[in-house]
Design an enzyme around this catalytic site. Sequence first.
Site, PDB file in Angstrom:
ATOM      1  N   LYS A   1     101.792 -36.911  62.262  1.00 61.02           N
ATOM      2  CA  LYS A   1     102.981 -36.518  61.498  1.00 61.02           C
ATOM      3  C   LYS A   1     104.211 -37.211  62.103  1.00 61.02           C
ATOM      4  O   LYS A   1     104.161 -37.723  63.214  1.00 61.02           O
ATOM      5  CB  LYS A   1     103.158 -35.005  61.509  1.00 61.02           C
TER       6      LYS A   1
HETATM    7  C1  PLP Z   1      97.953 -32.449  58.942  1.00 54.55           C
HETATM    8  C2  PLP Z   1      97.738 -31.562  57.826  1.00 54.55           C
HETATM    9  C3  PLP Z   1      97.217 -30.268  58.000  1.00 54.55           C
HETATM   10  C4  PLP Z   1      96.693 -29.766  59.328  1.00 54.55           C
HETATM   11  O1  PLP Z   1      97.618 -29.768  60.372  1.00 54.55           O
HETATM   12  P1  PLP Z   1      97.072 -29.661  61.878  1.00 54.55           P
HETATM   13  O2  PLP Z   1      98.310 -29.533  62.709  1.00 54.55           O
HETATM   14  O3  PLP Z   1      96.326 -30.924  62.168  1.00 54.55           O
HETATM   15  O4  PLP Z   1      96.202 -28.461  61.976  1.00 54.55           O
HETATM   16  C5  PLP Z   1      97.129 -29.450  56.889  1.00 54.55           C
HETATM   17  N1  PLP Z   1      97.513 -29.862  55.664  1.00 54.55           N
HETATM   18  C6  PLP Z   1      97.989 -31.107  55.458  1.00 54.55           C
HETATM   19  C7  PLP Z   1      98.433 -31.500  54.088  1.00 54.55           C
HETATM   20  C8  PLP Z   1      98.124 -31.994  56.517  1.00 54.55           C
HETATM   21  O5  PLP Z   1      98.590 -33.234  56.289  1.00 54.55           O
END
Ligand code: PLP
Length: 373
Positions: A190
């Site tokens: 992210k």
């Molecule tokens: C990254 C992501 C998640 C999960 O997040 P984590 O921190 O890896 O558990 C859930 N939904 C979407 C759309 C994502 O891009």
Amino acid sequence: MVSDTMFKLSEPNISENAIAAVVDVLRSGNLVHGKECESFEHALKDYLGCADVVLVSSGTAALHLSLVALGIGTGDAVLVPDFTFPATANVVKLVGATPVIIDVDQSNYCIDLMLLEQRIKEWSGPEKLRAIMPVHEFGYPVDMTVMKALAHQYGLLLIEDAACALGADHQGQKVGTFGSAGCFSFHPRKTLTTGEGGAIACQDPALASRLRLLRNHGMKRSVSGMLFSEPGFNYRLTNFQAALGLAQLPLLDQWISARRALAKVYMNELADLEGLVYLPSWHDGHSWQTFMIRLADHLQRSRIVESLKSVGYEVNLGAQSLTHIGIYGVTSGNECGARLYTHGLALPFCERYDSQLAKNVAAQLKLLLASNQ
Ligand SMILES: *Cc1c(COP(=O)(O)O)cnc(C)c1O
């Protein structure tokens, strides 16, 4: 030929300043549940412009805790988009509810609003429709005006999966602040990362205190000691993770601006590949966590991935199709999500990459596609 330098899909952006802040926490000996977490919650609340923010250990924890705190469970159904990271549907399954998978819009990769309303209207159970969980895929802001109206009209809760969309906005309001709960992730893929980490934006103080309770074993402190009021999780973030996030947050808007500029370069450079690649929709509020194009149906993605890798560019699929995964009880339909899953191509993209890199990637892609004809 394999190139010496590999430009990865994206790279985390950790300043020396942020590293020093983490080291300070490690030296302090206070590793969890401290003032850094409180400060990061406040800073996020101010950034998002919402009533409260509850930090948790991941984006998945944010989604799971939100469902539990809102009382969604056995006998309930939750509407989710087909094209996303599987965590969106996994948490629905794990609370005992049923994910109802809706196809996405081919050009913005988010839930198709017409199909969504149609499915709600036609719903006949046996589960009770309880919530919509829109995903702001790759940072593209779902039309939350329409979404809120739908939720209101049909008496559904709104839980936003804004895991990859911190900083994106719909008509000037940050995504994640429209629903009962807005879930964010700070995973290294992210834009802002704390290693692992997540947050829930919410408006209702009662929900916020319930989230805090469930995040910490269902435990309350009282004068007579610890009180366990109900079963809870350990979904806390550490102080050093919070320090990392806190150091980066002031830079986020700058990073998003750089990402918007880079996305524009890719859009311009790839514009003349009509019929071979399809570009994502432009939206001024897009935060561009990922830049993904779609290859024409006749093109084979694996060959393109390998070829670009051999000249030093890591490219990959963008996200999954829940239908295609096949563990949610639905294995067909949802053609747009399936096509984005098989023909989506995420290009090297982050605020640390300059326009020359985007031009080089685009030039390589053009060469490949010209010889592919
Ligand atoms: C990254 C992501 C998640 C999960 O997040 P984590 O921190 O890896 O558990 C859930 N939904 C979407 C759309 C994502 O891009």
